[in-house]
Design an enzyme around this catalytic site. Structure first.
Site, PDB file in Angstrom:
ATOM      1  N   GLY A  20       0.735  -1.471   0.114  1.00 22.84           N
ATOM      2  CA  GLY A  20      -0.405  -0.034   0.078  1.00 22.84           C
ATOM      3  C   GLY A  20       0.186   1.361  -0.159  1.00 22.84           C
ATOM      4  O   GLY A  20       2.171   1.001  -0.383  1.00 22.84           O
ATOM      5  N   CYS A  21       0.241   2.221   0.190  1.00 26.53           N
ATOM      6  CA  CYS A  21       1.057   3.670   0.602  1.00 26.53           C
ATOM      7  C   CYS A  21       2.472   3.276   1.482  1.00 26.53           C
ATOM      8  O   CYS A  21       2.385   3.514   2.861  1.00 26.53           O
ATOM      9  CB  CYS A  21       0.134   4.697   1.451  1.00 26.53           C
ATOM     10  SG  CYS A  21       0.910   6.267   1.589  1.00 26.53           S
TER      11      CYS A  21
END
Length: 184
Positions: A20-21
């Site tokens: 993810g981020c």
């Protein structure tokens, strides 16, 4: 950042994880003793030196990831992989939490056969553990060139503590919910 470009010293190794981020992937690793450096960046694509806008726009094939340089006298690669599983939703191939799209896919990038063996075994162990109702879809892929992200993204949790705390809280709540779903 200069440590990113140096040759690994004695008792040093690198691990690269996409989950993810990258803003939420730095702090859980960086604040542990024996972690020398955590760099946010991009890996797995077909464009040299990509920018954030290119990556999130889906133009390069890269994912957001963190490169971790660690002291092998304190951490094993296996222990870092185990920590990685706690930080990601390994059942979601299309992103993580609110971060959707190819650039947020969960991937363990391996630098050699030993890392590959450890990552694959750990993935199999997680799948057999019945912690999740859905299959484990995190990919294990060979590491390619890791491109450090722009300075704004490095140590985001220190530069933007309020925003980071909200992201971290949301991520923890989501992961807890995902783990609870196995009982329903």
């Amino acid at each position: 950042m200069s440590k990113h470009y140096e040759e690994d010293g004695a008792n040093q190794e690198r691990a690269i994880f996409a989950g993810g981020c990258f803003w939420c992937m730095v702090e859980p690793f960086e604040n542990k003793p024996g972690i020398i450096l955590v760099v946010s960046g991009y890996i797995g694509g077909h464009v040299d030196n990509p920018t954030y806008e290119q990556v999130v726009g889906g133009y390069t094939g890269h994912v957001e990831a963190v490169e971790i340089i660690f002291d092998t006298a304190i951490w094993s690669y296996k222990e870092l992989v185990e920590l990685y599983w706690q930080l990601t939703d390994s059942t979601d191939a299309f992103g993580q939490m609110a971060d959707r799209g190819d650039s947020y896919r969960p991937i363990i990038f391996v630098a050699n056969e030993e890392q590959k063996r450890i990552a694959e075994q750990s993935k199999q162990d997680l799948a057999r553990s019945s912690k999740y109702k859905n299959p484990i879809v995190t990919a294990v892929e060979p590491a390619t060139t890791f491109w450090p992200a722009e300075n704004f993204h490095q140590q985001f949790y220190k530069k933007n503590p309020r925003r980071y705390k909200k992201l971290k809280r949301s991520r923890k709540q989501f992961l807890a919910f995902q783990r609870m779903k196995r009982f329903f």
